[in-house]
Enzyme design. Structure first.
Site, PDB file in Angstrom:
ATOM      1  N   CYS A   1       0.832  -1.179   0.000  1.00 15.90           N
ATOM      2  CA  CYS A   1       0.000   0.000   0.000  1.00 15.90           C
ATOM      3  C   CYS A   1       0.875   1.240   0.000  1.00 15.90           C
ATOM      4  O   CYS A   1       2.100   1.143   0.066  1.00 15.90           O
ATOM      5  CB  CYS A   1      -0.813   0.029   1.295  1.00 15.90           C
ATOM      6  SG  CYS A   1      -1.613  -1.520   1.659  1.00 15.90           S
TER       7      CYS A   1
ATOM      8  N   ARG B   1       0.791   2.106  -5.850  1.00 18.82           N
ATOM      9  CA  ARG B   1       1.156   1.102  -4.854  1.00 18.82           C
ATOM     10  C   ARG B   1      -0.041   0.269  -4.391  1.00 18.82           C
ATOM     11  O   ARG B   1       0.105  -0.610  -3.544  1.00 18.82           O
ATOM     12  CB  ARG B   1       1.791   1.779  -3.637  1.00 18.82           C
ATOM     13  CG  ARG B   1       3.033   2.575  -3.968  1.00 18.82           C
ATOM     14  CD  ARG B   1       3.546   3.288  -2.743  1.00 18.82           C
ATOM     15  NE  ARG B   1       4.015   2.350  -1.752  1.00 18.82           N
ATOM     16  CZ  ARG B   1       5.231   1.816  -1.735  1.00 18.82           C
ATOM     17  NH1 ARG B   1       6.100   2.167  -2.655  1.00 18.82           N
ATOM     18  NH2 ARG B   1       5.579   0.970  -0.812  1.00 18.82           N
TER      19      ARG B   1
ATOM     20  N   TRP C   1      -3.769  -2.092  -1.218  1.00 22.28           N
ATOM     21  CA  TRP C   1      -3.768  -3.279  -2.079  1.00 22.28           C
ATOM     22  C   TRP C   1      -3.902  -4.433  -1.099  1.00 22.28           C
ATOM     23  O   TRP C   1      -2.977  -4.740  -0.349  1.00 22.28           O
ATOM     24  CB  TRP C   1      -2.457  -3.362  -2.851  1.00 22.28           C
ATOM     25  CG  TRP C   1      -2.361  -4.480  -3.834  1.00 22.28           C
ATOM     26  CD1 TRP C   1      -2.863  -4.505  -5.108  1.00 22.28           C
ATOM     27  CD2 TRP C   1      -1.697  -5.734  -3.651  1.00 22.28           C
ATOM     28  NE1 TRP C   1      -2.547  -5.691  -5.716  1.00 22.28           N
ATOM     29  CE2 TRP C   1      -1.830  -6.462  -4.845  1.00 22.28           C
ATOM     30  CE3 TRP C   1      -0.994  -6.320  -2.598  1.00 22.28           C
ATOM     31  CZ2 TRP C   1      -1.302  -7.737  -5.020  1.00 22.28           C
ATOM     32  CZ3 TRP C   1      -0.467  -7.591  -2.766  1.00 22.28           C
ATOM     33  CH2 TRP C   1      -0.626  -8.281  -3.969  1.00 22.28           C
TER      34      TRP C   1
ATOM     35  N   ASN D   1       1.848  -0.351   5.693  1.00 22.27           N
ATOM     36  CA  ASN D   1       2.260  -0.976   4.428  1.00 22.27           C
ATOM     37  C   ASN D   1       3.122  -2.178   4.775  1.00 22.27           C
ATOM     38  O   ASN D   1       4.032  -2.060   5.592  1.00 22.27           O
ATOM     39  CB  ASN D   1       3.063   0.059   3.614  1.00 22.27           C
ATOM     40  CG  ASN D   1       3.744  -0.551   2.413  1.00 22.27           C
ATOM     41  OD1 ASN D   1       3.199  -1.446   1.779  1.00 22.27           O
ATOM     42  ND2 ASN D   1       4.939  -0.071   2.099  1.00 22.27           N
ATOM     43  N   GLY D   2       2.818  -3.344   4.159  1.00 20.12           N
ATOM     44  CA  GLY D   2       3.604  -4.531   4.465  1.00 20.12           C
ATOM     45  C   GLY D   2       2.763  -5.551   5.210  1.00 20.12           C
ATOM     46  O   GLY D   2       1.532  -5.502   5.178  1.00 20.12           O
TER      47      GLY D   2
ATOM     48  N   GLU E   1       6.278 -11.568 -22.596  1.00 21.92           N
ATOM     49  CA  GLU E   1       5.923 -10.205 -22.198  1.00 21.92           C
ATOM     50  C   GLU E   1       4.616  -9.773 -22.886  1.00 21.92           C
ATOM     51  O   GLU E   1       3.778  -9.116 -22.278  1.00 21.92           O
ATOM     52  CB  GLU E   1       7.080  -9.248 -22.535  1.00 21.92           C
ATOM     53  CG  GLU E   1       6.813  -7.772 -22.323  1.00 21.92           C
ATOM     54  CD  GLU E   1       6.454  -7.393 -20.892  1.00 21.92           C
ATOM     55  OE1 GLU E   1       6.578  -8.212 -19.971  1.00 21.92           O
ATOM     56  OE2 GLU E   1       5.990  -6.239 -20.708  1.00 21.92           O
TER      57      GLU E   1
ATOM     58  N   LYS F   1       1.239  -8.606 -20.939  1.00 18.71           N
ATOM     59  CA  LYS F   1       0.489  -7.359 -21.187  1.00 18.71           C
ATOM     60  C   LYS F   1      -0.986  -7.675 -21.410  1.00 18.71           C
ATOM     61  O   LYS F   1      -1.867  -6.998 -20.891  1.00 18.71           O
ATOM     62  CB  LYS F   1       1.015  -6.609 -22.433  1.00 18.71           C
ATOM     63  CG  LYS F   1       2.352  -5.908 -22.314  1.00 18.71           C
ATOM     64  CD  LYS F   1       2.404  -4.844 -21.271  1.00 18.71           C
ATOM     65  CE  LYS F   1       2.837  -5.335 -19.982  1.00 18.71           C
ATOM     66  NZ  LYS F   1       3.785  -5.394 -19.169  1.00 18.71           N
TER      67      LYS F   1
ATOM     68  N   GLU G   1      -2.669  -8.725 -18.124  1.00 14.65           N
ATOM     69  CA  GLU G   1      -2.814  -7.622 -17.172  1.00 14.65           C
ATOM     70  C   GLU G   1      -3.949  -6.681 -17.571  1.00 14.65           C
ATOM     71  O   GLU G   1      -4.722  -6.237 -16.730  1.00 14.65           O
ATOM     72  CB  GLU G   1      -1.515  -6.793 -17.107  1.00 14.65           C
ATOM     73  CG  GLU G   1      -0.382  -7.486 -16.399  1.00 14.65           C
ATOM     74  CD  GLU G   1       0.926  -6.685 -16.462  1.00 14.65           C
ATOM     75  OE1 GLU G   1       1.566  -6.533 -15.433  1.00 14.65           O
ATOM     76  OE2 GLU G   1       1.302  -6.212 -17.557  1.00 14.65           O
TER      77      GLU G   1
ATOM     78  N   HIS H   1       4.889 -30.169 -27.823  1.00 15.84           N
ATOM     79  CA  HIS H   1       5.132 -30.987 -26.625  1.00 15.84           C
ATOM     80  C   HIS H   1       4.035 -30.801 -25.580  1.00 15.84           C
ATOM     81  O   HIS H   1       4.275 -30.989 -24.396  1.00 15.84           O
ATOM     82  CB  HIS H   1       6.499 -30.648 -26.031  1.00 15.84           C
ATOM     83  CG  HIS H   1       7.640 -30.966 -26.940  1.00 15.84           C
ATOM     84  ND1 HIS H   1       7.922 -32.237 -27.383  1.00 15.84           N
ATOM     85  CD2 HIS H   1       8.565 -30.172 -27.534  1.00 15.84           C
ATOM     86  CE1 HIS H   1       8.966 -32.224 -28.183  1.00 15.84           C
ATOM     87  NE2 HIS H   1       9.372 -30.966 -28.304  1.00 15.84           N
TER      88      HIS H   1
ATOM     89  N   LYS I   1       1.240  -1.281  -9.220  1.00 12.43           N
ATOM     90  CA  LYS I   1       2.427  -0.975 -10.019  1.00 12.43           C
ATOM     91  C   LYS I   1       3.680  -1.527  -9.347  1.00 12.43           C
ATOM     92  O   LYS I   1       4.586  -2.010  -9.998  1.00 12.43           O
ATOM     93  CB  LYS I   1       2.527   0.541 -10.200  1.00 12.43           C
ATOM     94  CG  LYS I   1       3.726   0.995 -10.995  1.00 12.43           C
ATOM     95  CD  LYS I   1       3.359   1.214 -12.445  1.00 12.43           C
ATOM     96  CE  LYS I   1       4.551   1.424 -13.331  1.00 12.43           C
ATOM     97  NZ  LYS I   1       4.566   0.468 -14.440  1.00 12.43           N
TER      98      LYS I   1
HETATM   99  C1  G6P Z   1       4.283  -5.621 -10.454  1.00 16.74           C
HETATM  100  C2  G6P Z   1       3.703  -4.905 -11.649  1.00 16.74           C
HETATM  101  C3  G6P Z   1       4.377  -5.415 -12.921  1.00 16.74           C
HETATM  102  C4  G6P Z   1       5.885  -5.239 -12.796  1.00 16.74           C
HETATM  103  C5  G6P Z   1       6.428  -5.966 -11.572  1.00 16.74           C
HETATM  104  C6  G6P Z   1       7.889  -5.660 -11.328  1.00 16.74           C
HETATM  105  O1  G6P Z   1       3.904  -6.958 -10.461  1.00 16.74           O
HETATM  106  O2  G6P Z   1       2.306  -5.105 -11.723  1.00 16.74           O
HETATM  107  O3  G6P Z   1       3.905  -4.671 -14.031  1.00 16.74           O
HETATM  108  O4  G6P Z   1       6.508  -5.723 -13.952  1.00 16.74           O
HETATM  109  O5  G6P Z   1       5.714  -5.515 -10.413  1.00 16.74           O
HETATM  110  O6  G6P Z   1       8.033  -4.322 -10.987  1.00 16.74           O
HETATM  111  P1  G6P Z   1       9.418  -3.562 -10.965  1.00 16.74           P
HETATM  112  O7  G6P Z   1       9.068  -2.192 -10.479  1.00 16.74           O
HETATM  113  O8  G6P Z   1      10.311  -4.311 -10.019  1.00 16.74           O
HETATM  114  O9  G6P Z   1       9.933  -3.591 -12.358  1.00 16.74           O
END
Ligand code: G6P
Length: 592
Positions: A2, A30, A77, A103-104, A467, A471, A474, A490, A587
């Site tokens: 958070c 966050r 969160w 937070n934590g 990747e 995307k 997400e 396989h 994020k």
């Molecule tokens: C979270 C985000 C991802 C991101 C990952 C790593 O899971 O939702 O989009 O790639 O953290 O974040 P960082 O800030 O360490 O690149």
């Protein structure tokens, strides 16, 4: 996981709630499932909290109506307890005497809760947080002295956490234990925040608390102590943050703005770290073993490195998921180097991975966007992405900046690589993709109701397939899987039928895999699936084709991610999602 914010204005006519709301908006990256504020007014703690983003809850509850020059705020969160108003922070102690934002994770919260319950304390939420104000109050009731009550409280808490407590004597207590907390100083008073983003223009100087430290802030000033009670003298640094980037410009969302920014961020990546490229080069060439780590998108960058390093530099580099690091104890010693990749520099998994390697005397190099982050502080050297704030939760421009830095680094090992002089060609190609989004939008129309998507790539295109799938997951909530194309037969082939769409990354580069991919496409088509080809060359096997502009062959991974970013963005809108703030995500994930 958070964001936490605390504010104590020196002028009693200034309401803390205004400052807190502005900070909370900027810290939503966050966590953004619920928000809340508590202020102190006429010796009463006033509290408002609710489920949703800051703007939604503020509109519904008028958070800014809370008066008082001192207050705390939170964006959540959820980790312990569902997304409900009761579980939203701040949480109050018995008799509403102390309010806390946290937070934590408090790992031993169940034991503490049971103990407090046996002393008659009633808990209202399902959170781990609620034990903090109650524990602090029960100790304060006995000790009646804030500093020693905090020391006793933290001695009973286990886990990685930071919290801010607001007391009725108009003081704030900020505690840092392996989660970030920064004290901001300015003409209007003090602000405590999880991130410098939480500071407004009138914070001029900042003090970064270290782990196992706490600060007591009141109208007379602030005092910092370690968890043993020793006074700590930390020097402040000037806040160099720029404040103007929180603007979508003419775009509807930050995500699409950031996708477009890649035509400039790629060129800017690492340009403030020219000496550090040399440091990286010297350390890496003298290392016996090199590992590279990250989470989410940043891990996919690490996977790209696995393919590029042997090819360009003739050396091996082993990617390890940050969250899996502690299964690789024997890899790390004074002869190994760990490269950590992270946008935020605050992902708990990455920080723990780095701590793990550091404890075993390995060197730590980082590639990171936030140069004030905890990761930078733990690194022997770092290269800054320099791509500006990335607000969209799904990483886009930070990914291409990370990959560009890898290419730039590889140029040090092999000058024939000529990254720097060729990046203009890369950004020209990306501009072409961005300027004609029709092929992508047409495909989104076909894909909007699918439940599954499979994305195939080989070699350095395989991490891009992963990747791309990330995307799509997400932003669209469609199940998408990135598969090494050769692995299809396989197992995953069993999933293919005439309702399936398969995206194949297939640029004609020098890896002699083009023909293999076309054969795979044919096997897929025989099972009735539709093929979407992403390539610089058309082939009749494709049912749909997303053309890639030509670039020097080694750079295709850098441009071929862009169509995926666009697919994810446009599909997310088609499906009624908010692309900037996907459900359940954050994020920066600052819990293990
Ligand atoms: C979270 C985000 C991802 C991101 C990952 C790593 O899971 O939702 O989009 O790639 O953290 O974040 P960082 O800030 O360490 O690149």
């Amino acid at each position: 996981m958070c964001s936490i914010i605390g504010c104590l204005h020196s002028d009693s006519n200034l309401d803390a709630s205004i400052t807190l709301i502005e900070s909370m908006r900027k810290m939503e990256y966050r966590g953004y499932d619920s928000v809340g504020i508590a202020t102190l007014n006429d010796n009463q703690i006033l509290l408002k909290k609710g489920v949703g983003r800051v703007s939604v809850v503020n509109q519904k509850l008028s958070l800014n109506d809370l008066n008082g020059e001192i207050g705390i705020g939170h964006t959540r969160w959820a980790t312990h307890g569902g997304v409900t108003e009761l579980n939203a922070h701040p949480h109050l102690s018995a008799e509403d005497k102390i309010a806390v934002v946290h937070n934590g994770i408090i790992e031993n919260h169940l034991d503490l809760k049971n103990d407090l319950k046996s002393h008659g304390i009633i808990f209202k939420s399902e959170t781990d947080t609620e034990v903090i104000p109650n524990l602090l109050l029960s100790i304060l009731n006995k000790k009646n002295e804030i500093k020693s009550a905090v020391i006793k409280t933290v001695s009973k808490l286990t886990g990685q956490y930071s919290f801010i407590a607001m007391l009725k004597n108009k003081s704030l207590i900020g505690v840092k234990n392996h989660e970030p907390l920064i004290l901001g100083l300015g003409p209007d008073g003090y602000v405590l925040s999880s991130d410098i983003l939480g500071f407004s223009k009138n914070v001029n100087d900042v003090i970064y608390l270290d782990d196992e430290q706490f600060v007591i802030v009141n109208s007379n000033g602030y005092s910092i102590y370690d968890f043993k009670g020793n006074p700590i003298n930390l020097t402040s640094t000037k806040l160099t943050k720029t404040f103007e980037t929180w603007d979508k410009g003419h775009y509807d969302h930050f995500t699409i703005k950031e996708i477009h920014e890649q035509t400039s961020t790629i060129l800017q990546s690492g340009i403030h770290s020219l000496n550090e490229f040399n440091t990286f080069f010297n350390i890496l060439k003298n290392s016996k073993r090199i590992y590279i780590t990250g989470s989410g998108t940043s891990y996919n960058s690490a996977l790209v490195a696995k393919y590029l390093f042997p090819k360009i530099a003739g050396m091996n580099i082993e990617p390890i998921l940050s969250s899996e690091m502690n299964f690789f104890e024997n890899c790390f010693d004074e002869h190994s180097t760990l490269i950590a990749i992270s946008q935020s520099g605050e992902s708990a998994d990455v920080l723990n991975a780095v701590a793990f390697a550091k404890e075993r005397n390995s060197r730590i190099l980082s590639i990171v966007n936030t140069t004030t982050s905890s990761l930078v502080k733990s690194s022997d050297s770092f290269i800054g992405l320099n791509c500006g704030y990335e607000v969209g939760v799904a990483a886009t421009k930070s990914f291409t900046s990370q990959i560009t830095i890898l290419y730039r680094l590889l140029e040090k090992f092999n000058p024939t690589q000529k990254t720097t002089s060729q990046l203009n060609l890369v950004v020209d190609a990306i501009s072409k993709i961005l300027n004609d989004q029709k092929p992508v939008i047409d495909i989104c129309n076909k894909l909007k109701d699918v439940d599954h998507l499979y994305i195939l790539g080989r070699g350095a295109h395989y991490p891009i397939a992963k990747e791309g799938a990330l995307k799509i997951k997400e932003l669209t909530y469609i199940h998408a899987e990135g598969i090494a194309a050769g692995e299809l037969k396989h197992g995953p082939l069993a999933l293919i039928d005439n309702s399936t769409y398969v995206i194949m990354i297939n640029p004609k580069d020098d890896s002699s895999i083009y023909a293999d991919n076309i054969s795979n496409a044919s096997e897929i088509k025989s099972r009735g699936a539709k093929i979407i080809g992403i390539s610089n060359e058309y082939d009749q096997i494709y049912d749909y084709w997303i053309p890639l502009p030509d670039v020097p062959k080694i750079f295709y991974p850098l441009i071929e991610i862009v169509p995926f970013q666009l697919i994810a963005y446009h599909l997310s809108i088609e499906r009624g999602n908010d692309p900037d703030y996907p459900r359940n995500l954050a994020k920066s994930v600052t819990v293990k």
